[in-house]
Design a protein around this motif. Sequence first.
Motif, PDB file in Angstrom:
ATOM      1  N   ASP A 401      87.435  18.199 -40.088  1.00  0.00           N
ATOM      2  CA  ASP A 401      86.287  18.239 -39.169  1.00  0.00           C
ATOM      3  C   ASP A 401      86.426  17.231 -38.033  1.00  0.00           C
ATOM      4  OD1 ASP A 401      85.135  20.137 -40.845  1.00  0.00           O
ATOM      5  OD2 ASP A 401      84.023  18.640 -42.002  1.00  0.00           O
ATOM      6  N   PHE A 402      87.308  16.246 -38.217  1.00  0.00           N
ATOM      7  CA  PHE A 402      87.438  15.171 -37.235  1.00  0.00           C
ATOM      8  C   PHE A 402      88.839  15.114 -36.634  1.00  0.00           C
ATOM      9  CE2 PHE A 402      84.011  14.124 -40.078  1.00  0.00           C
ATOM     10  CZ  PHE A 402      83.024  13.600 -39.262  1.00  0.00           C
ATOM     11  N   ALA A 403      89.591  16.197 -36.782  1.00  0.00           N
ATOM     12  CA  ALA A 403      90.971  16.211 -36.293  1.00  0.00           C
ATOM     13  C   ALA A 403      91.049  15.888 -34.804  1.00  0.00           C
ATOM     14  CB  ALA A 403      91.617  17.564 -36.580  1.00  0.00           C
ATOM     15  N   ALA A 404      90.068  16.321 -34.043  1.00  0.00           N
ATOM     16  CA  ALA A 404      90.089  16.097 -32.598  1.00  0.00           C
ATOM     17  C   ALA A 404      89.918  14.616 -32.244  1.00  0.00           C
ATOM     18  CB  ALA A 404      89.000  16.922 -31.920  1.00  0.00           C
ATOM     19  N   GLN A 405      89.384  13.827 -33.180  1.00  0.00           N
ATOM     20  CA  GLN A 405      89.162  12.408 -32.908  1.00  0.00           C
ATOM     21  C   GLN A 405      90.285  11.520 -33.437  1.00  0.00           C
ATOM     22  OE1 GLN A 405      85.138  10.867 -33.548  1.00  0.00           O
ATOM     23  NE2 GLN A 405      84.457  12.938 -34.004  1.00  0.00           N
ATOM     24  N   ARG A 406      91.211  12.098 -34.179  1.00  0.00           N
ATOM     25  CA  ARG A 406      92.218  11.293 -34.849  1.00  0.00           C
ATOM     26  C   ARG A 406      93.002  10.417 -33.865  1.00  0.00           C
ATOM     27  NH1 ARG A 406      97.536  11.039 -35.730  1.00  0.00           N
ATOM     28  NH2 ARG A 406      98.230  10.097 -37.695  1.00  0.00           N
ATOM     29  N   GLU A 407      93.503  11.001 -32.795  1.00  0.00           N
ATOM     30  CA  GLU A 407      94.340  10.247 -31.855  1.00  0.00           C
ATOM     31  C   GLU A 407      93.551   9.130 -31.192  1.00  0.00           C
ATOM     32  OE1 GLU A 407      97.775   9.028 -30.265  1.00  0.00           O
ATOM     33  OE2 GLU A 407      97.550  10.649 -31.732  1.00  0.00           O
ATOM     34  N   ALA A 408      92.293   9.380 -30.862  1.00  0.00           N
ATOM     35  CA  ALA A 408      91.475   8.352 -30.220  1.00  0.00           C
ATOM     36  C   ALA A 408      91.209   7.188 -31.180  1.00  0.00           C
ATOM     37  CB  ALA A 408      90.160   8.950 -29.743  1.00  0.00           C
ATOM     38  N   ILE A 409      90.968   7.505 -32.448  1.00  0.00           N
ATOM     39  CA  ILE A 409      90.729   6.452 -33.441  1.00  0.00           C
ATOM     40  C   ILE A 409      91.992   5.617 -33.635  1.00  0.00           C
ATOM     41  CG2 ILE A 409      90.260   6.023 -35.880  1.00  0.00           C
ATOM     42  CD1 ILE A 409      88.390   8.495 -35.786  1.00  0.00           C
ATOM     43  N   LYS A 410      93.123   6.298 -33.773  1.00  0.00           N
ATOM     44  CA  LYS A 410      94.385   5.569 -33.943  1.00  0.00           C
ATOM     45  C   LYS A 410      94.654   4.667 -32.746  1.00  0.00           C
ATOM     46  CE  LYS A 410      98.503   7.057 -32.983  1.00  0.00           C
ATOM     47  NZ  LYS A 410      99.831   7.712 -32.909  1.00  0.00           N
ATOM     48  N   ARG A 411      94.476   5.184 -31.552  1.00  0.00           N
ATOM     49  CA  ARG A 411      94.723   4.397 -30.344  1.00  0.00           C
ATOM     50  C   ARG A 411      93.800   3.188 -30.288  1.00  0.00           C
ATOM     51  NH1 ARG A 411      96.639   5.791 -25.300  1.00  0.00           N
ATOM     52  NH2 ARG A 411      98.157   6.998 -26.521  1.00  0.00           N
ATOM     53  N   MET A 412      92.538   3.394 -30.660  1.00  0.00           N
ATOM     54  CA  MET A 412      91.585   2.287 -30.638  1.00  0.00           C
ATOM     55  C   MET A 412      92.010   1.181 -31.599  1.00  0.00           C
ATOM     56  SD  MET A 412      89.041   0.921 -32.745  1.00  0.00           S
ATOM     57  CE  MET A 412      88.594   2.305 -33.772  1.00  0.00           C
ATOM     58  N   VAL A 413      92.380   1.570 -32.815  1.00  0.00           N
ATOM     59  CA  VAL A 413      92.791   0.581 -33.818  1.00  0.00           C
ATOM     60  C   VAL A 413      94.047  -0.159 -33.365  1.00  0.00           C
ATOM     61  CG1 VAL A 413      93.650   0.263 -36.179  1.00  0.00           C
ATOM     62  CG2 VAL A 413      91.700   1.777 -35.749  1.00  0.00           C
ATOM     63  N   HIS A 414      95.050   0.582 -32.918  1.00  0.00           N
ATOM     64  CA  HIS A 414      96.316  -0.038 -32.534  1.00  0.00           C
ATOM     65  C   HIS A 414      96.176  -0.878 -31.269  1.00  0.00           C
ATOM     66  CE1 HIS A 414      98.961   2.954 -35.010  1.00  0.00           C
ATOM     67  NE2 HIS A 414      98.314   2.084 -35.750  1.00  0.00           N
ATOM     68  N   ASP A 415      95.338  -0.456 -30.328  1.00  0.00           N
ATOM     69  CA  ASP A 415      95.114  -1.272 -29.131  1.00  0.00           C
ATOM     70  C   ASP A 415      94.484  -2.611 -29.497  1.00  0.00           C
ATOM     71  OD1 ASP A 415      96.174   0.632 -27.451  1.00  0.00           O
ATOM     72  OD2 ASP A 415      94.263   1.275 -26.591  1.00  0.00           O
ATOM     73  N   LEU A 416      93.543  -2.583 -30.426  1.00  0.00           N
ATOM     74  CA  LEU A 416      92.888  -3.819 -30.843  1.00  0.00           C
ATOM     75  C   LEU A 416      93.878  -4.722 -31.585  1.00  0.00           C
ATOM     76  CD1 LEU A 416      90.420  -5.608 -31.110  1.00  0.00           C
ATOM     77  CD2 LEU A 416      89.700  -4.234 -33.091  1.00  0.00           C
ATOM     78  N   VAL A 417      94.692  -4.125 -32.449  1.00  0.00           N
ATOM     79  CA  VAL A 417      95.729  -4.895 -33.156  1.00  0.00           C
ATOM     80  C   VAL A 417      96.660  -5.567 -32.148  1.00  0.00           C
ATOM     81  CG1 VAL A 417      97.783  -4.664 -34.616  1.00  0.00           C
ATOM     82  CG2 VAL A 417      95.645  -3.555 -35.284  1.00  0.00           C
ATOM     83  N   TYR A 418      97.097  -4.810 -31.161  1.00  0.00           N
ATOM     84  CA  TYR A 418      98.007  -5.342 -30.142  1.00  0.00           C
ATOM     85  C   TYR A 418      97.350  -6.487 -29.370  1.00  0.00           C
ATOM     86  CZ  TYR A 418     100.954  -5.426 -25.946  1.00  0.00           C
ATOM     87  OH  TYR A 418     101.752  -5.819 -24.911  1.00  0.00           O
ATOM     88  N   ALA A 419      96.074  -6.311 -29.014  1.00  0.00           N
ATOM     89  CA  ALA A 419      95.358  -7.327 -28.254  1.00  0.00           C
ATOM     90  C   ALA A 419      95.232  -8.635 -29.038  1.00  0.00           C
ATOM     91  CB  ALA A 419      93.975  -6.815 -27.865  1.00  0.00           C
ATOM     92  N   LEU A 420      95.201  -8.533 -30.360  1.00  0.00           N
ATOM     93  CA  LEU A 420      95.050  -9.717 -31.203  1.00  0.00           C
ATOM     94  C   LEU A 420      96.394 -10.284 -31.660  1.00  0.00           C
ATOM     95  CD1 LEU A 420      91.967  -8.582 -33.335  1.00  0.00           C
ATOM     96  CD2 LEU A 420      92.005 -10.323 -31.534  1.00  0.00           C
ATOM     97  N   GLY A 421      97.486  -9.754 -31.104  1.00  0.00           N
ATOM     98  CA  GLY A 421      98.802 -10.288 -31.422  1.00  0.00           C
ATOM     99  C   GLY A 421      99.405  -9.749 -32.697  1.00  0.00           C
TER     100      GLY A 421
END
Length: 474
Positions: A401-421
């Motif tokens: 039901d949320f397949a369309a949001q998967r890439e956006a969620i992954k990008r959000m998580v990984h962008d935040l991880v990257y920003a925090l080093g």
Amino acid sequence: MTLNPADSACAEALRGRLSQDLFRPVEPRYLEEPRGLFKGTAGLLALPRTVEEVSELIRAAARARVPVVPYGGGTGLVGGQICAGGPAPLILSLERMSAIRAVHRLENVIVAEAGAILADVQAAARDAGRLFPLSLAAEGSCRIGGNLSTNAGGVNVLRYGNARDLCLGLEAVLPDGSIWHGLTRLRKDNTGYDLRDLLIGAEGTLGVITAAALKLHPIPASTGTAMLVVPDPAAALELLTLARDLTGDGISAFELIHGEGLAFLDETLPDVRQPFDARPDWCVLIELGLFAGLDAQDMLVRLFETAAARDLALDGVIAQNEAQRDALWAVRERIPEANRLIGAISSHDISLPLAAIPDFIARAGAAVARHGDLRVNCFGHLGDGNLHYNVFPPRGRSKADFAAQREAIKRMVHDLVYALGGSFSAEHGVGRLKVGDLERYADPARLAAMRAIKAALDPHGIMNPGAVLRGPAD
């Protein structure tokens, strides 16, 4: 750079030079991976028994420009063992090369072939009165060559390090078929570039590991396991610092567990016995391994009492025997199984500087909430900064039901991880799943150096094409 399939002509040429029993029909298990994200293809399956046979196979593949996919236990979670596109490859399975070649007890070294199952290496070390501390959920089926090729982590990294830290030397076959005889047992060998560290973590893209000299450790004289309830992740980090102050290097594992994971166990695996009637929001699983003259049980009692006095521990259970220890570990080890039964929208194997973890958990939780009423199960190896941060649908809904949001969620998580080093891949590797993430987040100079190394060692691009670095046909 053009690659050719491992077709009937290739098979005939190989069979003309090598024993017929090296080749078998390709079974479905060689074309599948645990998450079901990739479906592989294959033209030929070879099961060599010696490094010389591996050399001959790779040399022939290089001449014919045939892609080669090294195969260990097939337990990798990022698709590195599956060639899902391009010419049908030669799958090179190391499962027949499973011997423990030697145990050097006085040196604390064991020499194992790449196809040795991790649990068998652990058992051989134990038989010699020693410990091989690499430990992960798939240890009954994963193989040492794959562990090294992916630089596997697991629950004991806090104390003993990753697979890379447990390896002294390698024997390997390079992409031209030459054999590198680097199976040294030396702990000091300062003679130029370290090919060992280059091949470890390369996921079979720079050659095939065929054997390894591995470090052993003394078996702790006293072990103890406890699960303590903590107010929040910040308190868990303070508890880790306190445990280190009290025990020095005595902490073997320090695992963070979220209440959502405990709820998932209730929902999908109710047979798992949990130690707390009221499921806590956060808890930690601690294991100590101490040496002669020290008692791990007494140390855990002291740790709990000190932590409780500082409001770092709200409740706790200390295992009194092996059965209770196993029951506590079952809570942690079966959470991934519960995750699979629930079905994650997006899963993330990340690492962060320890001090950044509470901030990440708070900010990521708020960001996920903006995508809807989703559930987050955040757990993992807190002692080494490795979190498994997984996002799930609400009860009654499915991940589809949320397949369309998967890439956006992954990008959000990984962008935040990257920003925090932090890193988007802590212990699972890059494989084929995270090639795009590597291109997005890697330092440009590092990525250019990686591509240059790949081109120099594997100019025809035959070794596991499409893994780690994008292949010519991708």
